[in-house]
Structure formats: C-alpha cells, structure tokens
Design an enzyme around this catalytic site. Structure first.
Site, PDB file in Angstrom:
ATOM      1  N   TRP A 196       0.877  -1.155   0.120  1.00  0.00           N
ATOM      2  CA  TRP A 196       0.006  -0.152   0.068  1.00  0.00           C
ATOM      3  C   TRP A 196       0.885   1.211  -0.078  1.00  0.00           C
ATOM      4  CZ3 TRP A 196      -3.791   1.887  -2.348  1.00  0.00           C
ATOM      5  CH2 TRP A 196      -4.497   2.910  -1.767  1.00  0.00           C
ATOM      6  N   ARG A 211      10.438  -0.475   7.579  1.00  0.00           N
ATOM      7  CA  ARG A 211      11.322  -1.217   8.485  1.00  0.00           C
ATOM      8  C   ARG A 211      12.642  -1.829   8.016  1.00  0.00           C
ATOM      9  NH1 ARG A 211       8.116  -6.148  11.164  1.00  0.00           N
ATOM     10  NH2 ARG A 211       7.673  -6.351   9.008  1.00  0.00           N
ATOM     11  N   ALA A 243      -4.233  -2.784  -4.056  1.00  0.00           N
ATOM     12  CA  ALA A 243      -3.417  -1.887  -4.492  1.00  0.00           C
ATOM     13  C   ALA A 243      -2.942  -2.400  -5.651  1.00  0.00           C
ATOM     14  CB  ALA A 243      -2.159  -2.122  -3.508  1.00  0.00           C
ATOM     15  N   LYS A 290     -14.581  -4.931   7.165  1.00  0.00           N
ATOM     16  CA  LYS A 290     -14.826  -5.602   5.761  1.00  0.00           C
ATOM     17  C   LYS A 290     -13.740  -6.777   5.534  1.00  0.00           C
ATOM     18  CE  LYS A 290     -11.406  -3.880   3.685  1.00  0.00           C
ATOM     19  NZ  LYS A 290     -10.196  -4.511   2.918  1.00  0.00           N
ATOM     20  N   ASP A 307     -15.847  -0.812  -0.078  1.00  0.00           N
ATOM     21  CA  ASP A 307     -14.660  -1.835   0.282  1.00  0.00           C
ATOM     22  C   ASP A 307     -14.956  -3.456   0.386  1.00  0.00           C
ATOM     23  OD1 ASP A 307     -12.014  -2.391   0.429  1.00  0.00           O
ATOM     24  OD2 ASP A 307     -11.558  -1.386   2.181  1.00  0.00           O
ATOM     25  N   THR A 340     -13.341  -6.223  -1.631  1.00  0.00           N
ATOM     26  CA  THR A 340     -12.378  -6.942  -1.062  1.00  0.00           C
ATOM     27  C   THR A 340     -13.157  -8.413  -1.070  1.00  0.00           C
ATOM     28  OG1 THR A 340     -11.802  -5.069   0.306  1.00  0.00           O
ATOM     29  CG2 THR A 340     -10.922  -7.250   1.033  1.00  0.00           C
ATOM     30  N   SER A 382      -7.494  -9.702  -3.265  1.00  0.00           N
ATOM     31  CA  SER A 382      -7.654  -9.367  -1.977  1.00  0.00           C
ATOM     32  C   SER A 382      -6.867 -10.614  -1.057  1.00  0.00           C
ATOM     33  CB  SER A 382      -9.051  -9.295  -1.242  1.00  0.00           C
ATOM     34  OG  SER A 382      -9.093  -9.796   0.174  1.00  0.00           O
ATOM     35  N   ARG A 383      -5.995 -10.079  -0.032  1.00  0.00           N
ATOM     36  CA  ARG A 383      -5.190 -11.274   0.658  1.00  0.00           C
ATOM     37  C   ARG A 383      -6.273 -11.967   1.667  1.00  0.00           C
ATOM     38  NH1 ARG A 383      -1.043  -6.582   1.690  1.00  0.00           N
ATOM     39  NH2 ARG A 383      -3.077  -5.664   2.203  1.00  0.00           N
ATOM     40  N   GLU A 388      -4.823  -8.840   7.641  1.00  0.00           N
ATOM     41  CA  GLU A 388      -5.347  -8.079   8.919  1.00  0.00           C
ATOM     42  C   GLU A 388      -6.634  -8.652   9.507  1.00  0.00           C
ATOM     43  OE1 GLU A 388      -3.513  -6.025  10.451  1.00  0.00           O
ATOM     44  OE2 GLU A 388      -2.819  -4.507   8.908  1.00  0.00           O
TER      45      GLU A 388
HETATM   46  N1  LIG Z   1      -2.585  -3.752   0.194  1.00  0.00           N
HETATM   47  C1  LIG Z   1      -3.654  -2.946  -0.208  1.00  0.00           C
HETATM   48  O1  LIG Z   1      -4.269  -3.219  -1.270  1.00  0.00           O
HETATM   49  C2  LIG Z   1      -4.156  -1.894   0.819  1.00  0.00           C
HETATM   50  C3  LIG Z   1      -3.707  -2.290   2.177  1.00  0.00           C
HETATM   51  N2  LIG Z   1      -4.206  -1.517   3.300  1.00  0.00           N
HETATM   52  C4  LIG Z   1      -3.712  -1.641   4.489  1.00  0.00           C
HETATM   53  O2  LIG Z   1      -2.555  -1.093   4.616  1.00  0.00           O
HETATM   54  C5  LIG Z   1      -1.602  -1.670   5.671  1.00  0.00           C
HETATM   55  C6  LIG Z   1      -0.440  -2.054   5.076  1.00  0.00           C
HETATM   56  O3  LIG Z   1      -0.734  -3.142   4.334  1.00  0.00           O
HETATM   57  P1  LIG Z   1       0.236  -3.573   3.016  1.00  0.00           P
HETATM   58  O4  LIG Z   1       1.253  -2.378   2.732  1.00  0.00           O
HETATM   59  O5  LIG Z   1      -0.505  -4.058   1.846  1.00  0.00           O
HETATM   60  O6  LIG Z   1       0.833  -4.822   3.483  1.00  0.00           O
HETATM   61  P2  LIG Z   1       2.574  -5.289   3.482  1.00  0.00           P
HETATM   62  O7  LIG Z   1       2.483  -6.561   3.925  1.00  0.00           O
HETATM   63  O8  LIG Z   1       2.847  -5.336   1.955  1.00  0.00           O
HETATM   64  O9  LIG Z   1       3.546  -4.323   3.978  1.00  0.00           O
HETATM   65  C7  LIG Z   1       3.272  -4.066   5.435  1.00  0.00           C
HETATM   66  C8  LIG Z   1       4.120  -2.775   5.876  1.00  0.00           C
HETATM   67  O10 LIG Z   1       3.944  -2.648   7.185  1.00  0.00           O
HETATM   68  C9  LIG Z   1       5.369  -2.662   7.903  1.00  0.00           C
HETATM   69  N3  LIG Z   1       5.193  -3.244   9.359  1.00  0.00           N
HETATM   70  C10 LIG Z   1       4.747  -4.314   9.722  1.00  0.00           C
HETATM   71  N4  LIG Z   1       4.993  -4.595  10.979  1.00  0.00           N
HETATM   72  C11 LIG Z   1       5.712  -3.588  11.285  1.00  0.00           C
HETATM   73  C12 LIG Z   1       6.358  -3.216  12.694  1.00  0.00           C
HETATM   74  N5  LIG Z   1       6.120  -4.251  13.577  1.00  0.00           N
HETATM   75  N6  LIG Z   1       7.243  -2.139  12.657  1.00  0.00           N
HETATM   76  C13 LIG Z   1       7.265  -1.467  11.610  1.00  0.00           C
HETATM   77  N7  LIG Z   1       6.817  -1.627  10.302  1.00  0.00           N
HETATM   78  C14 LIG Z   1       5.969  -2.758  10.100  1.00  0.00           C
HETATM   79  C15 LIG Z   1       6.186  -3.471   6.991  1.00  0.00           C
HETATM   80  O11 LIG Z   1       7.714  -3.174   7.180  1.00  0.00           O
HETATM   81  C16 LIG Z   1       5.640  -2.801   5.614  1.00  0.00           C
HETATM   82  O12 LIG Z   1       6.101  -1.817   5.220  1.00  0.00           O
HETATM   83  C17 LIG Z   1      -2.570  -2.720   6.301  1.00  0.00           C
HETATM   84  O13 LIG Z   1      -3.392  -2.375   7.591  1.00  0.00           O
HETATM   85  C18 LIG Z   1      -3.843  -3.018   5.270  1.00  0.00           C
HETATM   86  O14 LIG Z   1      -4.845  -3.313   5.424  1.00  0.00           O
HETATM   87  C19 LIG Z   1      -5.095  -0.463   2.691  1.00  0.00           C
HETATM   88  C20 LIG Z   1      -5.575  -0.192   1.434  1.00  0.00           C
HETATM   89  C21 LIG Z   1      -5.252  -1.043   0.384  1.00  0.00           C
HETATM   90  O1  LIG Z   2      -8.018  -3.145   1.797  1.00  0.00           O
HETATM   91  C1  LIG Z   2      -8.031  -3.572   0.871  1.00  0.00           C
HETATM   92  C2  LIG Z   2      -8.644  -3.123  -0.360  1.00  0.00           C
HETATM   93  O2  LIG Z   2      -9.748  -2.013  -0.349  1.00  0.00           O
HETATM   94  C3  LIG Z   2      -6.963  -4.552   0.707  1.00  0.00           C
HETATM   95  O3  LIG Z   2      -7.370  -5.797   1.087  1.00  0.00           O
HETATM   96  P1  LIG Z   2      -6.485  -7.146   1.430  1.00  0.00           P
HETATM   97  O4  LIG Z   2      -5.878  -6.709   2.737  1.00  0.00           O
HETATM   98  O5  LIG Z   2      -7.346  -8.195   1.809  1.00  0.00           O
HETATM   99  O6  LIG Z   2      -5.593  -7.422   0.154  1.00  0.00           O
END
Ligand SMILES: NC(=O)C1=CN([C@@H]2O[C@H](COP(=O)(O)OP(=O)(O)OC[C@H]3O[C@@H](n4cnc5c(N)ncnc54)[C@H](O)[C@@H]3O)[C@@H](O)[C@H]2O)C=CC1
Ligand SMILES: O=C(CO)COP(=O)(O)O
Length: 311
Positions: free
Chosen positions: A17, A37, A117, A168, A221, A225, A231-232, A258
C-alpha cells in the site's frame, strides 16, 4: 500548510500500500520521503521538513513506530492513517492507537475505500474517502491528493470509516470460505448482506454514522475485497476452505492479512459491549480450530430465526 500544490510527504511503510501511494502521489508532483522497517531505525529527522505524514504500515507497526516518534512530532503536522484493522491488545482503531502517542494538537485523518493496491498500481481507477473531524484540512488534502486514478471524497466520520475498513476484512475472509466451499452466489450475497449489518453494529456501537456504512469505506470496500482474489483476506478464506491451517495460509500469502486479528478484536469488543456478531464469531471459531469451515457455515444457518433488523 502553504498554498503550493506539491506537498512534502513523510511516508511510513513501503509495503504494497505504501509503495502504491508513493507512486501515485509522486506522479502528481508531491515529494515523498519514505521509511520502511527494512531501512533500519527511523531517521531522527524523517519528519523534519514534512507537511503531511502518511502511515501505511500494518496494524502491528503502529505501536512500535508511535513509541519511537512520541516526543519528536513537529508541531501540528497532520497524520493520514491508511491502515485497516482493530488492534487486538487494545481493541482500538489505527487513529486511536496513534493518538496515544501523538500530541493532542496533531490533526488525524483516515484514508479508506475499495483500493486494492494491485489494481491501482496498474493505473486502474478507484475512489476512496478522506475522513477527519477537521473538515477544512480534509477538503484541502482532498484537492491536493486526488488524481487521475484515485478520486477522493471526504466525510467527517473517522471512527465509522476506520471500523468499516477494518471489519470488511473479516467479511472478506468469510466470503473466501464460502466461495472456497463452492456454496454459490446466493450464499455469498446472503453472507455479505448480513456481514454489512454486522459491521453496522460495531460502527454505530463505537459512535460511527450509518451513512458511512453504505459509503466507499463500508459497502464499497466490502464489494471489492470480498469478491476479488486480489484481496489477501479473501484468498486467506479460500485457503481455510481448502483445509489449510491459518498459519500456513498466512505463510502462503506472504504479506499482511489483517482480518484474522481484527475478527478476534471484534469478538473482544462484542463481549465488552454485549453485541451479537455471529459471522465474526464463526470466523474466530475456524481460526481457533474449534470448528471446520463447513461447521461454521452450518452454525450460522442454524441460529434462531429473527427479524432482518437484528444482527
Ligand atoms: N494492499 C492493499 O491493497 C491495501 C492495504 N491497506 C492496509 O494498509 C496496511 C499495510 O498493508 P500493505 O502495505 O498491503 O501490507 P504489506 O505486508 O505489503 O506491508 C506491511 C508494511 O508494514 C510494515 N510493518 C509491519 N510490521 C511492522 C512493525 N512491527 N514495525 C514497523 N513496520 C512494520 C512493513 O515493514 C511494511 O512496510 C494494512 O493495514 C492494510 O490493511 C489499505 C488499503 C489497501
Ligand atoms: O483493503 C484492501 C482493499 O481495499 C486490501 O485488502 P486485502 O488486505 O485483503 O488485500
């Protein structure tokens, strides 16, 4: 914040994201200084020049980063939280977690909506909600951060927006289970409709507004999702239906999921407030190994009959 269009953004988190938002916003002329990180310790001056801090870390990252940044936050620089979940230890939303560490004058905003994303990285169009109690700030950032592929709306219901975006993911896990068991279109639609009602219980119970439930962060959403293999959380549910252990399912996905912790947090909130959250409860039973996916579905079908207004 000045009148320049290009913002100086400090971005926390470069997972799927964070990388996507960085690509979108740098393409629109904003300057991004990011930290992840894997870069090692947070640079002490990361926020020094920033006009906006964007947090795109998973729920697990908020507390450790908040602890490190407490006391080093430049006065009143706003934080835009993009994480989706409910923290299991504190039963708190992302901005409630951030608030514990940041000075009270720091304005908090939430970004949430149907934003897979992978699709945004391909340049496909989407919409999302920028939510804040600070309507002036939300409107300003809406103007600056909206772009050709991400159209931003505003609302003033950050709690409701966060709860919708968090819950969601639980419903996406449940929909993945349903589809993985080949239960059909009727079952998935019934599940998501009742799932929406269940999200509404938590959303309104924590002070959010019903209109948010039917907006981009809620119904929007949920539709994206809980019906997409991108969606994961949905894929995680498919793996559970195949009979994989939750840990193995997460390992195969290899990125943040999550929904599982949020399901347990939602059940914790339900116990605290006396709410009925039957779908969340059955997802938790499957995660704990106390029910097989098929048994969880059967338990939902055998509940006492009730009015549609009741969860
Ligand atoms: N991937 C997507 O489509 C979307 C994701 N999100 C939300 O955004 C958030 C991040 O998701 P993604 O980037 O997709 O996941 P990801 O698994 O690709 O990345 C996770 C990020 O969080 C960091 N992180 C995790 N634990 C940590 C810790 N203890 N200390 C510091 N950094 C830490 C990682 O280093 C990485 O930068 C989640 O809450 C997700 O639900 C929201 C909208 C869209
Ligand atoms: O929040 C998301 C899309 O809006 C991403 O969903 P997932 O974390 O299930 O991939």
């Amino acid at each position: 914040m000045g009148l320049r269009l290009g913002l100086r953004i400090a971005l926390l988190g470069r997972g799927a994201w964070g990388e996507t938002l960085a690509a979108l916003w740098s393409g629109q002329g904003h300057s991004i200084r990011s930290w992840s990180r894997r870069d090692g310790p947070l640079p002490p001056d990361l926020l020094a020049e920033a006009e906006l801090v964007v947090a795109a870390v998973s729920m697990a990252g908020i507390e450790p980063i908040g602890l490190q940044l407490a006391g080093h936050w430049p006065d009143a620089i706003p934080l835009l939280s993009c994480s989706k979940g409910i923290d299991l230890d504190r039963l708190a939303t992302p901005t409630q977690l951030w608030r514990r560490h940041l000075p009270p004058q720091v304005p908090l905003l939430v970004l949430s909506g149907p934003n897979l994303a992978t699709e945004l990285r391909r340049g496909l169009p989407a919409a999302s909600v920028l939510s804040s109690d600070r309507a002036d700030l939300a409107a300003d950032l809406q103007l600056r951060l909206s772009g050709p592929s991400l159209r931003l709306y505003t609302n003033d219901d950050p709690v409701g927006t966060e709860v919708a975006g968090a819950l969601k993911n639980v419903m996406a896990v449940a929909a993945g289970i349903s589809d993985g068991l080949s239960l059909g279109a009727n079952a998935r639609a019934s599940l998501l409709c009742r799932g929406l009602a269940e999200i509404g219980v938590v959303l309104e119970g924590l002070g959010g507004r019903c209109s948010t439930l039917y907006g981009l962060a809620g119904l929007g959403d949920l539709l994206a999702t809980a019906t997409s293999e991108l969606s994961r959380n949905y894929r995680f549910g498919l793996f559970l239906a195949e009979g994989l252990e939750p840990a193995e399912a997460e390992r195969r996905i290899g990125a943040t999921v999550e929904g599982p912790r949020t399901a347990r947090a939602a059940v914790g909130l339900a116990q605290r407030h006396g709410w009925s959250l039957p779908i969340c409860a059955q997802v938790v039973r499957v995660l704990q190994g106390s029910a097989l996916p098929r048994e969880a579905v059967q338990a939902l079908m055998e509940r006492d009959l009730r009015s549609e207004r009741q969860p």
